[in-house]
Scaffold this motif. Sequence first.
Motif, short mmCIF file in Angstrom:
data_model
loop_
_atom_site.label_atom_id
_atom_site.label_comp_id
_atom_site.label_asym_id
_atom_site.label_seq_id
_atom_site.Cartn_x
_atom_site.Cartn_y
_atom_site.Cartn_z
N PHE A 2 -64.65 -12.74 -3.64
CA PHE A 2 -64.68 -12.48 -5.07
C PHE A 2 -65.11 -11.05 -5.39
O PHE A 2 -64.66 -10.46 -6.38
CB PHE A 2 -65.60 -13.48 -5.79
CG PHE A 2 -64.97 -14.84 -5.95
CD1 PHE A 2 -63.91 -15.01 -6.83
CD2 PHE A 2 -65.43 -15.93 -5.24
CE1 PHE A 2 -63.33 -16.26 -7.00
CE2 PHE A 2 -64.83 -17.17 -5.39
CZ PHE A 2 -63.78 -17.36 -6.27
N ILE A 3 -65.99 -10.48 -4.54
CA ILE A 3 -66.36 -9.07 -4.72
C ILE A 3 -65.13 -8.18 -4.54
O ILE A 3 -64.90 -7.22 -5.29
CB ILE A 3 -67.47 -8.66 -3.72
CG1 ILE A 3 -68.79 -9.33 -4.10
CG2 ILE A 3 -67.64 -7.15 -3.70
CD1 ILE A 3 -69.89 -9.15 -3.08
N TYR A 4 -64.31 -8.54 -3.56
CA TYR A 4 -63.08 -7.78 -3.32
C TYR A 4 -62.16 -7.86 -4.54
O TYR A 4 -61.55 -6.87 -4.98
CB TYR A 4 -62.38 -8.31 -2.08
CG TYR A 4 -61.05 -7.66 -1.79
CD1 TYR A 4 -60.97 -6.39 -1.24
CD2 TYR A 4 -59.86 -8.33 -2.12
CE1 TYR A 4 -59.75 -5.79 -1.01
CE2 TYR A 4 -58.63 -7.73 -1.89
CZ TYR A 4 -58.58 -6.47 -1.32
OH TYR A 4 -57.36 -5.88 -1.09
N LEU A 5 -62.04 -9.09 -5.13
CA LEU A 5 -61.20 -9.26 -6.31
C LEU A 5 -61.74 -8.46 -7.50
O LEU A 5 -60.98 -7.81 -8.24
CB LEU A 5 -61.10 -10.74 -6.68
CG LEU A 5 -60.31 -11.63 -5.71
CD1 LEU A 5 -60.41 -13.09 -6.13
CD2 LEU A 5 -58.84 -11.20 -5.65
N LEU A 6 -63.07 -8.52 -7.69
CA LEU A 6 -63.68 -7.75 -8.77
C LEU A 6 -63.46 -6.26 -8.61
O LEU A 6 -63.18 -5.54 -9.57
CB LEU A 6 -65.19 -8.05 -8.84
CG LEU A 6 -65.61 -9.38 -9.46
CD1 LEU A 6 -67.10 -9.60 -9.28
CD2 LEU A 6 -65.25 -9.43 -10.94
N GLU A 7 -63.59 -5.82 -7.36
CA GLU A 7 -63.43 -4.41 -7.06
C GLU A 7 -62.02 -3.93 -7.43
O GLU A 7 -61.82 -2.81 -7.92
CB GLU A 7 -63.71 -4.16 -5.58
CG GLU A 7 -63.85 -2.70 -5.20
CD GLU A 7 -64.25 -2.52 -3.75
OE1 GLU A 7 -64.48 -1.39 -3.33
OE2 GLU A 7 -64.33 -3.55 -3.02
#
Length: 384
Positions: free
Chosen positions: A184-189
């Motif tokens: 999810f951090i990757y998606l947010l990024e």
Amino acid sequence: MVDVETLSSKQMNQVIDHLRSQHAGIVKEWLDHALIKKEDPFYKEVAKNGSSTLDLLYQYIENPDIALIKSLTKKIALERIEAKTDISEFVYNINIGRQIVNEKALNPLFRPEEQKWIILMINQFFDHLLYYAIKEFSSLNDVIIENKNQFIQEMHSDRLTILGQIAASFAHEFRNPLTAIKGFIYLLESELVPNDKTDHYISIINDEMENLQDKISQFLLLSKMKGLDDLIAVFDLTACMHEMIDFMYPRFLEAKINLMVEISSDLKVEGDKNQLKQVILNILNNAVEELCDLPEERVIKVKAYRSSGMVKLKISNNGSQIPAHLLENIFEPFITTKELGTGLGLSVCKQIVEKHNGQILVDSNASYTTFTINIPEAVERTSL
């Protein structure tokens, strides 16, 4: 020296009769002067043992045979062990008996040569009694100590097994949520508009996530050394060491550490390359952390060479000396010199090295702390 044969049977009987006449008095006086507490579980047996000792003395005077002495000392030593008697008290009590018997044996009716012979025989008897009593006492004590050590080792092993199971459970429970969080951090990024502030925050989050994953990996390695058997290969440890030094070099520069490297070429070992790289990286990282607060010159020495079929790796730093009480158990789980350390790193290192049929040692003095790793050099295989 007066020989036993110089006394006739009649003379021997006179000596024995003289001692028998004082038998009860000797036992009582012996018990009065012996270091025996009334609450001793074998207090009543002590008087019986004293009486049996005198009976053996009479037999010894007639026929010097140590077999009976050995039999009695087995009984006495076992009782003293069970009563938790100190060996110094044990020796004292036997010698008190010797002294009392010698005093009672003196009789003006005996001629000088008879008197000399009596004292000689008494002391020979008590010498044998003392020797075999201490021997049996020490032997029984050694067995008890060995059993206690074995029990402690088994308890320690059981606790480490439980610790391994808890570590594995803990690691698996945390690994899955972390994987989801990273996704999810990757998606947010990818959704956020790039700017210096968000990039900085995302970088910190990713670094902390990597740190958490490293800790989880340590728990898994501590619990079962996952995957080692699947990754065995002969590789060049020299190259691995240079790779880890290059990886750590920015930290060496940042901490103003003077690095001294002396690594022989073509040091081949057999095992899991990534896990041995982890060992090297862990020890180098520990050295840097130890030196960060050192006000004077900071030095790390890395040396590797082959010796007698072994590859030897030494990593030294001139940081604070490891206290003696920690040094003995430094490779045990949760033992650490760091305020916020987990105490898992060196334990994992030890397991990895030992899985590679190697050995890891540490020596620490006022000048340097040195970790030494010994791993068998790989045998070159020739194809037929």
